[in-house]
Design a protein around this motif. Structure first.
Motif, mmCIF file in Angstrom:
data_model
loop_
_atom_site.group_PDB
_atom_site.id
_atom_site.type_symbol
_atom_site.label_atom_id
_atom_site.label_comp_id
_atom_site.label_asym_id
_atom_site.label_seq_id
_atom_site.Cartn_x
_atom_site.Cartn_y
_atom_site.Cartn_z
ATOM 1 N N THR A 108 -14.571 6.504 -54.510
ATOM 2 C CA THR A 108 -13.936 6.459 -53.091
ATOM 3 C C THR A 108 -13.303 4.856 -52.858
ATOM 4 O OG1 THR A 108 -15.522 8.017 -52.231
ATOM 5 C CG2 THR A 108 -14.355 6.682 -50.371
ATOM 6 N N GLU A 109 -12.139 4.782 -52.267
ATOM 7 C CA GLU A 109 -11.645 3.588 -52.017
ATOM 8 C C GLU A 109 -10.812 3.761 -50.662
ATOM 9 O OE1 GLU A 109 -8.342 0.208 -53.796
ATOM 10 O OE2 GLU A 109 -8.135 2.156 -54.415
ATOM 11 N N PHE A 110 -11.333 2.750 -49.761
ATOM 12 C CA PHE A 110 -10.485 2.765 -48.601
ATOM 13 C C PHE A 110 -9.677 1.400 -48.560
ATOM 14 C CE2 PHE A 110 -13.841 5.529 -47.249
ATOM 15 C CZ PHE A 110 -13.249 6.298 -46.326
ATOM 16 N N VAL A 111 -8.308 1.666 -48.281
ATOM 17 C CA VAL A 111 -7.488 0.346 -48.284
ATOM 18 C C VAL A 111 -7.014 0.172 -46.916
ATOM 19 C CG1 VAL A 111 -5.309 -0.340 -49.142
ATOM 20 C CG2 VAL A 111 -6.759 0.961 -50.647
ATOM 21 N N ILE A 112 -7.306 -0.951 -46.406
ATOM 22 C CA ILE A 112 -7.015 -1.274 -44.962
ATOM 23 C C ILE A 112 -5.963 -2.437 -45.158
ATOM 24 C CG2 ILE A 112 -7.907 -1.991 -42.738
ATOM 25 C CD1 ILE A 112 -9.406 0.510 -44.063
ATOM 26 N N ARG A 113 -4.760 -2.117 -44.524
ATOM 27 C CA ARG A 113 -3.624 -3.125 -44.333
ATOM 28 C C ARG A 113 -3.674 -3.473 -43.015
ATOM 29 N NH1 ARG A 113 -0.521 -3.087 -48.954
ATOM 30 N NH2 ARG A 113 -0.990 -1.438 -50.230
ATOM 31 N N PHE A 114 -3.536 -4.806 -42.648
ATOM 32 C CA PHE A 114 -3.384 -5.264 -41.121
ATOM 33 C C PHE A 114 -2.699 -6.814 -41.275
ATOM 34 C CE2 PHE A 114 -7.311 -7.011 -43.136
ATOM 35 C CZ PHE A 114 -7.290 -8.204 -42.757
ATOM 36 N N ARG A 115 -2.475 -7.294 -39.969
ATOM 37 C CA ARG A 115 -1.737 -8.604 -39.929
ATOM 38 C C ARG A 115 -2.867 -9.261 -38.853
ATOM 39 N NH1 ARG A 115 3.613 -8.930 -41.470
ATOM 40 N NH2 ARG A 115 4.438 -6.914 -42.084
ATOM 41 N N GLU A 116 -2.697 -10.494 -38.821
ATOM 42 C CA GLU A 116 -3.685 -11.455 -37.765
ATOM 43 C C GLU A 116 -2.995 -11.200 -36.415
ATOM 44 O OE1 GLU A 116 -5.002 -16.107 -37.210
ATOM 45 O OE2 GLU A 116 -3.373 -15.560 -38.664
ATOM 46 N N MET A 117 -3.995 -11.142 -35.528
ATOM 47 C CA MET A 117 -3.537 -10.825 -34.111
ATOM 48 C C MET A 117 -2.540 -11.842 -33.696
ATOM 49 S SD MET A 117 -5.609 -7.998 -33.629
ATOM 50 C CE MET A 117 -5.504 -7.976 -32.071
ATOM 51 N N LYS A 118 -1.601 -11.070 -33.265
ATOM 52 C CA LYS A 118 -0.465 -11.990 -32.853
ATOM 53 C C LYS A 118 -0.654 -12.880 -31.680
ATOM 54 C CE LYS A 118 3.230 -9.015 -34.739
ATOM 55 N NZ LYS A 118 4.556 -8.392 -34.202
ATOM 56 N N THR A 119 -1.289 -12.651 -30.806
ATOM 57 C CA THR A 119 -1.527 -13.464 -29.533
ATOM 58 C C THR A 119 -2.302 -14.560 -29.974
ATOM 59 O OG1 THR A 119 -3.690 -12.096 -29.146
ATOM 60 C CG2 THR A 119 -1.640 -11.379 -28.083
ATOM 61 N N THR A 156 -9.121 -0.037 -37.203
ATOM 62 C CA THR A 156 -7.996 -0.264 -37.742
ATOM 63 C C THR A 156 -6.767 -0.224 -37.130
ATOM 64 O OG1 THR A 156 -8.992 0.384 -39.891
ATOM 65 C CG2 THR A 156 -6.977 0.143 -40.119
ATOM 66 N N GLU A 157 -6.821 1.059 -36.479
ATOM 67 C CA GLU A 157 -5.289 1.254 -35.845
ATOM 68 C C GLU A 157 -5.406 0.897 -34.477
ATOM 69 O OE1 GLU A 157 -5.274 5.410 -36.157
ATOM 70 O OE2 GLU A 157 -4.702 5.507 -38.289
ATOM 71 N N ASN A 158 -6.307 0.811 -33.812
ATOM 72 C CA ASN A 158 -6.108 0.428 -32.200
ATOM 73 C C ASN A 158 -6.443 -1.169 -32.056
ATOM 74 O OD1 ASN A 158 -5.816 3.140 -31.728
ATOM 75 N ND2 ASN A 158 -7.843 3.482 -31.324
ATOM 76 N N GLN A 159 -7.369 -1.910 -33.101
ATOM 77 C CA GLN A 159 -7.559 -3.279 -32.743
ATOM 78 C C GLN A 159 -6.711 -4.079 -33.962
ATOM 79 O OE1 GLN A 159 -11.235 -4.730 -31.847
ATOM 80 N NE2 GLN A 159 -12.201 -2.829 -31.024
ATOM 81 N N LEU A 160 -6.850 -3.664 -34.903
ATOM 82 C CA LEU A 160 -5.968 -4.461 -35.862
ATOM 83 C C LEU A 160 -4.517 -4.030 -36.056
ATOM 84 C CD1 LEU A 160 -8.560 -4.583 -38.812
ATOM 85 C CD2 LEU A 160 -8.004 -6.244 -37.177
ATOM 86 N N ARG A 161 -4.103 -2.816 -35.366
ATOM 87 C CA ARG A 161 -2.989 -2.439 -35.331
ATOM 88 C C ARG A 161 -2.376 -2.030 -36.923
ATOM 89 N NH1 ARG A 161 -2.516 -0.584 -30.330
ATOM 90 N NH2 ARG A 161 -3.080 -2.362 -28.812
ATOM 91 N N GLY A 162 -3.250 -1.693 -37.648
ATOM 92 C CA GLY A 162 -3.105 -1.518 -38.913
ATOM 93 C C GLY A 162 -3.078 -0.254 -39.596
ATOM 94 N N LYS A 163 -3.161 0.063 -40.782
ATOM 95 C CA LYS A 163 -3.273 1.490 -41.496
ATOM 96 C C LYS A 163 -4.372 1.417 -42.408
ATOM 97 C CE LYS A 163 1.886 1.784 -41.352
ATOM 98 N NZ LYS A 163 3.040 2.123 -42.210
ATOM 99 N N THR A 166 -9.764 -11.026 -35.175
ATOM 100 C CA THR A 166 -9.273 -10.377 -36.495
ATOM 101 C C THR A 166 -10.464 -10.094 -37.086
ATOM 102 O OG1 THR A 166 -6.952 -11.165 -36.514
ATOM 103 C CG2 THR A 166 -7.476 -10.002 -38.352
ATOM 104 N N VAL A 167 -11.181 -11.021 -37.309
ATOM 105 C CA VAL A 167 -12.557 -11.166 -38.040
ATOM 106 C C VAL A 167 -13.358 -9.995 -37.929
ATOM 107 C CG1 VAL A 167 -14.600 -12.211 -39.093
ATOM 108 C CG2 VAL A 167 -12.056 -13.412 -39.099
ATOM 109 N N MET A 168 -13.703 -10.128 -36.371
ATOM 110 C CA MET A 168 -14.840 -9.084 -35.897
ATOM 111 C C MET A 168 -14.537 -7.560 -36.483
ATOM 112 S SD MET A 168 -17.504 -8.937 -34.148
ATOM 113 C CE MET A 168 -17.569 -10.505 -32.800
ATOM 114 N N PRO A 169 -13.502 -6.962 -36.022
ATOM 115 C CA PRO A 169 -13.078 -5.696 -36.568
ATOM 116 C C PRO A 169 -13.334 -5.299 -38.076
ATOM 117 C CG PRO A 169 -11.127 -6.431 -35.508
ATOM 118 C CD PRO A 169 -12.278 -7.567 -35.244
ATOM 119 N N CYS A 170 -12.685 -6.444 -38.849
ATOM 120 C CA CYS A 170 -12.939 -6.340 -40.174
ATOM 121 C C CYS A 170 -14.224 -6.166 -40.606
ATOM 122 C CB CYS A 170 -12.199 -7.702 -40.915
ATOM 123 S SG CYS A 170 -10.318 -7.457 -40.847
ATOM 124 N N GLY A 171 -14.995 -7.104 -40.052
ATOM 125 C CA GLY A 171 -16.566 -7.165 -40.253
ATOM 126 C C GLY A 171 -17.200 -5.687 -39.963
#
Length: 574
Positions: free
Chosen positions: A554-565, A538-545, A466-471
């Motif tokens: 300019t503001e980017f808002v990323i919503r995501f959850r921790e990787m379930k696996t 965001t969409e393919n790895q974090l499955r977020g929005k 989860t942290v890697m794509p966030c970074g």
């Protein structure tokens, strides 16, 4: 292995049981009486503590309700226009239906319009009284911070009121303040209905002007009998029709002991109670919250229980004595066999634990070594990029290589964090974000006097997946802000916000107050590798929005959850 000799347990068991029966017969009444008193005292302490906690929670909930109402009505265009024109009559006409509605539905008793210099422009409950400068802690804090403020305050007229003040802005400019207030008399019944306790809110008279207090009660339409003075205090709020006079004896004490309980009676009712401090919004102790719990039925029930308990104890102990004598003989034989089996099992488990511990230590060292080598390899690649950058004159190629170097450094920082002794399976995302942002600023040689960095990061621990794509997302968005948001040496601010919401969802906001992104630009179709990376990660790895906000920069808002696996693997018991 040494074989333990079986012990005889009949005598060690039966003798203490016989002695216990004799002792219990003698002291049972004293113990029950003491137990009764302790139960009542513990119950009172619990109610007093619950009262304090529920009081704080209720104030927060009521303040949140007033905040919602304020945020709704402050955008009313009619109110805004009338206030900006300083048309008091028209503003009163527009605001009166609102005041009547919220007073009826939400018991809002105070509605103010206040000018930027803190002069009262309009009081909805007393429209003829205006022009005075208001000095209150919540208003002062709203002026100081520029943000909504709330809290309990003691007014000039002696009203104890929950106040919520919001700065009123138009086109980004402060035009004044709006304030809602709800008197404490409308809140105490909620506490009584929830906990079943009687409440008295006693304010020390040294914090009041008695004449103004009496005038204020008449102004707000209160009955004279609803307030009362006793022992240097004024009862601002109460849930009892008749207040026991014995309460005054305890209020008269110069230094009230918050842990001490007291007993009072009113007619046939028997109360036990205690005090908890009453603080205003500034943290000043202005009085006491008196909680009284009716224990009349509880005390009668405990007395009946005492007699029953004594009889049951005698019968139970007699029965146990007979049963123990028969059972202990068989237990003695089994104990010997159990000891031997237990010693064998303990030895086997100790051996197995040592093997598991050695295996875990070996695996941990291997994982750390992997992260260390990955980090070193990435740093080597980053260094190669740095050397190559010195030999390239083409600005476009230079920019591409520098962006690639920044992405590699972002991933290397993850493995560096995992290599630390305390971080093997997860990463403190808030620490990682702060270190990454500072690294990017340093990499691009950002002058902190020109572009400042502001962070508001909750404590969050997540896995590497989860942290890697966030970074990488943060790297792209901060880099874009540094390069494009502040042209021509323009000053500004980049802010990072990380918060966890309900349902294990995380919200990451990257915002700048720069020139902004063109309104006609579709970020999903933009010919930009950085924006494509943000969308895909965001969409393919974090499955977020991902959401783009163009207001004020300019503001980017990323919503995501921790990787379930990984989350399942991390929480699975070993």
């Amino acid at each position: 292995m040494t074989t333990l000799k079986a012990e005889r347990i009949k005598k060690p068991v039966l003798v203490p049981v016989a002695i216990s029966i004799v002792i219990l017969l003698v002291v049972s009444l004293l113990l029950v009486a003491r137990l009764q008193r302790k139960n009542i005292n513990d119950g009172v302490s619990a109610y007093i503590q619950s009262t304090k906690l529920l009081y704080d929670v209720t104030l927060k909930e009521e303040a949140e309700l007033l905040r919602t109402l304020l945020n709704f009505y402050k955008d009313d265009k009619k109110l805004l226009m009338a206030f900006q024109m300083r048309d008091r009559k028209t503003l009163n006409e527009f605001a009166l239906p609102i005041f009547e509605k919220i007073r009826s539905e939400y018991q809002v008793t105070h509605f103010y319009f206040i000018e930027p210099d803190k002069k009262c422009f309009l009081r909805m409950y007393n429209v003829d009284h205006y022009g005075d400068v208001i000095h209150r802690y919540t208003l002062d804090q709203a002026e100081k911070t520029g943000e909504l403020q709330s809290g309990i305050e003691l007014g000039n007229f002696g009203t104890l009121t929950l106040r919520v003040v919001v700065p009123w802005r138009s086109a980004g400019k402060l035009i004044g303040y709006i304030e809602f207030g709800k008197e404490i008399d409308n809140i105490t019944p909620i506490l009584k209905n929830t906990l079943g306790v009687e409440l008295l809110l006693a304010v020390d008279t040294k914090h009041l002007d008695k004449e103004l207090w009496k005038k204020g009660r008449q102004l707000m339409g209160h009955d004279r009998s609803s307030g009362m003075e006793m022992a240097g205090h004024v009862i601002i709020g109460r849930t009892m029709a008749e207040i026991p006079l014995e309460v005054a004896r305890f209020l008269e004490r110069p230094n009230l002991d918050q842990d001490q309980q007291f007993e009072v009676s009113s007619g046939k009712q028997y109360y036990r109670g205690g005090f908890t401090p009453l603080f205003d919004a500034s943290g000043k102790n202005i009085g006491e919250i008196v909680a009284l719990k009716d224990f009349s039925e509880a005390e009668s029930s405990l007395q009946m229980l005492s007699g029953t308990l004594i009889s049951l104890v005698i019968i139970l102990l007699s029965f146990l004595s007979v049963c123990i004598y028969g059972v202990t003989g068989r237990v003695e034989k089994r104990l010997s066999r159990s000891r031997e089996a237990l010693q064998v099992e303990i030895a086997e488990r100790a051996k197995a634990e040592e093997q598991i511990k050695a295996s875990l230590e070996e695996k941990e060292m291997l994982i750390k070594e992997i992260h260390h080598r990955v980090k070193n390899n990435m740093q080597i690649v980053s260094s190669l990029f740095r050397l190559q950058l010195r030999q390239i004159d083409d600005p476009k190629a230079l920019e591409i290589l520098k962006d690639s170097q920044s992405r590699i450094s972002t991933m290397a920082l993850v493995h560096k964090t995992l290599y630390q002794p305390r971080n093997l399976n997860s990463i403190s995302l808030h620490d990682y974000i702060r270190e990454l942002a500072l690294s990017i600023f340093d990499s691009y040689g950002v002058d902190p006097e020109r572009i400042s960095l502001k962070t508001d990061l909750e404590t969050v621990v997540l896995d590497i997946d989860t942290v890697m794509p966030c970074g990488l997302i943060i790297n792209e968005l901060i880099t874009n802000a540094i390069k494009y948001a502040f042209p021509d040496d323009r000053k500004g601010e980049i802010s990072l916000v990380l918060a966890k919401t309900e349902g294990d969802e995380y919200v990451l906001s990257i915002r700048d107050n720069g020139v902004g992104i063109a309104k006609d630009l579709d970020i999903r179709r933009a010919n930009s590798l950085g924006l494509q990376l943000v969308i895909n990660l965001t969409e393919n790895q974090l499955r977020g929005k991902v959401t783009l906000n163009r207001e004020g920069g300019t503001e980017f808002v990323i919503r995501f959850r921790e990787m379930k696996t990984y989350k399942k693997r991390r929480t699975k018991p070993v």
